[in-house]
Design an enzyme around this catalytic site. Sequence first.
Site, PDB file in Angstrom:
ATOM      1  N   SER A 152     -14.858 -36.597  15.395  1.00 49.60           N
ATOM      2  CA  SER A 152     -14.344 -37.762  14.672  1.00 49.60           C
ATOM      3  C   SER A 152     -14.493 -37.609  13.154  1.00 49.60           C
ATOM      4  O   SER A 152     -13.594 -38.005  12.395  1.00 49.60           O
ATOM      5  CB  SER A 152     -15.047 -39.038  15.152  1.00 49.60           C
ATOM      6  OG  SER A 152     -16.450 -38.954  14.946  1.00 49.60           O
TER       7      SER A 152
ATOM      8  N   HIS B  59       0.832  -1.206   0.000  1.00 50.99           N
ATOM      9  CA  HIS B  59       0.000   0.000   0.000  1.00 50.99           C
ATOM     10  C   HIS B  59       0.865   1.254   0.000  1.00 50.99           C
ATOM     11  O   HIS B  59       2.014   1.250   0.440  1.00 50.99           O
ATOM     12  CB  HIS B  59      -0.998  -0.018   1.154  1.00 50.99           C
ATOM     13  CG  HIS B  59      -0.443   0.226   2.526  1.00 50.99           C
ATOM     14  ND1 HIS B  59      -0.345   1.488   3.070  1.00 50.99           N
ATOM     15  CD2 HIS B  59       0.003  -0.629   3.481  1.00 50.99           C
ATOM     16  CE1 HIS B  59       0.126   1.400   4.303  1.00 50.99           C
ATOM     17  NE2 HIS B  59       0.356   0.128   4.580  1.00 50.99           N
TER      18      HIS B  59
ATOM     19  N   GLU C 193      -5.202   1.744   2.214  1.00 51.21           N
ATOM     20  CA  GLU C 193      -5.090   0.556   3.064  1.00 51.21           C
ATOM     21  C   GLU C 193      -5.321   0.916   4.517  1.00 51.21           C
ATOM     22  O   GLU C 193      -5.941   0.156   5.273  1.00 51.21           O
ATOM     23  CB  GLU C 193      -3.710  -0.079   2.884  1.00 51.21           C
ATOM     24  CG  GLU C 193      -3.508  -1.394   3.642  1.00 51.21           C
ATOM     25  CD  GLU C 193      -2.936  -1.253   5.041  1.00 51.21           C
ATOM     26  OE1 GLU C 193      -2.769  -2.267   5.738  1.00 51.21           O
ATOM     27  OE2 GLU C 193      -2.653  -0.095   5.461  1.00 51.21           O
TER      28      GLU C 193
ATOM     29  N   HIS D  24     -13.335 -18.045   4.409  1.00 54.83           N
ATOM     30  CA  HIS D  24     -12.330 -19.096   4.594  1.00 54.83           C
ATOM     31  C   HIS D  24     -12.588 -19.804   5.924  1.00 54.83           C
ATOM     32  O   HIS D  24     -12.525 -19.187   6.987  1.00 54.83           O
ATOM     33  CB  HIS D  24     -10.934 -18.467   4.590  1.00 54.83           C
ATOM     34  CG  HIS D  24      -9.825 -19.407   4.272  1.00 54.83           C
ATOM     35  ND1 HIS D  24      -9.508 -20.479   5.071  1.00 54.83           N
ATOM     36  CD2 HIS D  24      -8.930 -19.428   3.241  1.00 54.83           C
ATOM     37  CE1 HIS D  24      -8.460 -21.121   4.542  1.00 54.83           C
ATOM     38  NE2 HIS D  24      -8.103 -20.496   3.433  1.00 54.83           N
TER      39      HIS D  24
ATOM     40  N   GLU E 240     -12.996  -7.250  -4.995  1.00 54.42           N
ATOM     41  CA  GLU E 240     -14.444  -7.349  -5.175  1.00 54.42           C
ATOM     42  C   GLU E 240     -14.854  -6.984  -6.604  1.00 54.42           C
ATOM     43  O   GLU E 240     -15.941  -7.358  -7.053  1.00 54.42           O
ATOM     44  CB  GLU E 240     -15.150  -6.426  -4.182  1.00 54.42           C
ATOM     45  CG  GLU E 240     -15.026  -6.895  -2.737  1.00 54.42           C
ATOM     46  CD  GLU E 240     -15.646  -5.943  -1.737  1.00 54.42           C
ATOM     47  OE1 GLU E 240     -15.915  -6.370  -0.600  1.00 54.42           O
ATOM     48  OE2 GLU E 240     -15.869  -4.766  -2.084  1.00 54.42           O
TER      49      GLU E 240
END
Length: 772
Positions: free
Chosen positions: A623, A366, A413, A720, A425
Amino acid sequence: MSDDRREKDDGPSLPEEILMANPQSSSRLCCGLYAHRRSRTEPRSFGGAMAHESVQPPYERTSFAGGNREAVPTEFGIAPPSDPPIFTAGSPQSRSATLGIEYLNGPNAWIDTYYPLMNTPLDRSLAILNEDRSTLWEAQLEEEPDSRDPDAEKHKDAVPAFHGFSADGEVEGPLIYANYGLKADYDAVVAAGGNFTGKIVLTRYGRNFRGLKIKAAEELGAIGVLMYTDTRDDGFVTVENGYEPYPAGPARNPTSVQRGSVQYLSFYPGDPSTPGRPAYPDAERTEGDNIPKIPSLPISWANAQLLLKEISGNGRIEDAFRLDGKTSKRDVKLVNHVDYKLTPIWNTMAVIPGHIHNETVIIGNHRDAWVLGAADPTSGTVSLHEVVRGFGLLLRNGWKPLRNIVFASWDAEEYGLVGSTEWAEDFPEWISRTAVAYVNIDVAAAGSPWVPTGSPSLAHLIRDAALEVPHPTTPGKTLWDAQHDEGPFRGPADHTAISQRAPPLENAADNANIGPLGSGSDFTAFLQYLGVASMDENFFLSPTDAVYHYHSVFDTGTWLERYADPNFEKHVAVAKHIGLVLLRLLDSTIVPLNTTHYALQLNKYLQGVEDTAASLDVSVDFSRLRRSISRLITASGVLDHYKTNAERTLDRVMRIQPCYRTSGLACWREKLAEVVLGSPKRRQLFWATWHVRRVNEKLVRFERGFISEEGLEGRGWHKHLGVAPGKWLGYGATTFPAVTEALTLEKNGTLAEKESQRLAALLDKLSATLLS
């Protein structure tokens, strides 16, 4: 070795050797003078006249490396066009500049202009009131540099001490202390009987992102927040230990103030009014759910001491530190008037096209700063400039990368990763389809230890390159060894504060542990929103380093040359390492992403979650998730075998194919060209290349495999499921965030199990992709 693979001046013979030789010692002086001059020239704020000047005609002045306005056109040999390529985001020209990268025959550069909602300061004040509401004391909110740092003195009034995205308002009420403003700190005050309703919260910087300190206060009914930097967090380097305050010495200047964004970064970054969409000038806008509704101000340690005495009521600062809900007897008046409007910002972009048109490596830094920004971001900008110079040298020696490389100079930034987020975007499909990796550089040099962070798939690449870069100051050591470096200053310290710093990872040369990425810099949109493997690196702070006056007028070239990197060796080391990493990402036949290391790390993430559940005495069945991780490890092992065979086959086929017109490196290029042209003589080579491309597609898709379209509960922009900024941390990374926070925040075992099964389904799908 054939002559056509040698540099024209009989220098280094391979691209890596050329990059490692640049910058040389003579270039270090260039780096140093450049950084010093640039940080003294003018404040590097977002948008506005100063930023726009750097992108005005003539085209040769395009600002890419933050000060050398001819860097990209000159180094990359780009001829100036008749009209400056400054495009409005969303326009056909802007769209085609990025989407047309795959069709370029040579380097190109342009500027995209976005229009986010941002605030600028009008007036501010802070006062302690008498019972009759008259002013008893008014704070000096601006910093007080002197002639011993001429850079700081010259620009002391350039950028007022305020918070980006802070709310406009005037409030009056008693003070209440909340330590770091962590969720746990607020909970402790409430548990002790404290009440935040109608109060102005005094909290210190550190441990979480600024905006989250305000969000937690706001949810509890507070009417305003004040933030200060506490000298307890300055490690050993304090006035109490005999160190002079800056500029006389390395300790904190008591008038320094940390500016910064107070956006709710862990909910979504970028333009508050266009979440998930680019900030075009005619974009449909929302109110902005990720910015505060109550006003705030940053203040100095000098001012904070007086306010802490108001809270204690007895003149003893330390008595105010108890999280017991005690409030000041006198009220405080906080005034923060700001102006919100759509503000143009400029991302400067450049590209070198490669032989493979649909695989792209992106590197970004930036350009904006809170005041002068000698360390943040100019030190990173200087290192990136040296990388640009190195790639320019390679181009002049006839090199062309196997893959495309995009260089980005992001704007805004500091307000909340605005420039990079808007671009991500704007082009999510293109990035998802072509991006191999994102390399970030922000602060290159502010302290002693070298700190690499990133996706686990990049860990071995980062380590191997670091083992080949010399230590910046110690002969016989490598950059990898610099992770354990310390500063020169010693003395007693607040060991509670020091113990809360993240411990260094045990990084011997035979392992490749690097820390995960949370947020706080421009990798966020690429990793958290789009699933692009990402990395960042810097020389940051240890408790024994000189105090870094973060986001202050004292972040100057004078300070940097005196304490952070006097001879600019750290700048050079970062440049060499990033250049080497980029070159291997660009030119390796098989993309150097280690999916098996990543898959194995997931077991460590799961162990952390299981330990958390046990500590909370919550019973959860993990599990299925453990089985899914095991299947992914197996699938990645199969892919490892496949990629080894594919690379060997391609190498063997390339060696037996004849060249009719060329030799050496040019011969390899002839073979690749004939594959593209469909020569029947290259059918065997075509299929060998196809298998390599298939392997690389799967390697790149690995990080994408953690992306859930639904995103995290309550903050769907972050998609994520493997790693994310902690909901109440902002900067810090939380692994398996949905599962972890179901336990730590919700204390809900049922929800944790549900989230673990959602993650397991993603991993099973990823395993199937690797095996397809």
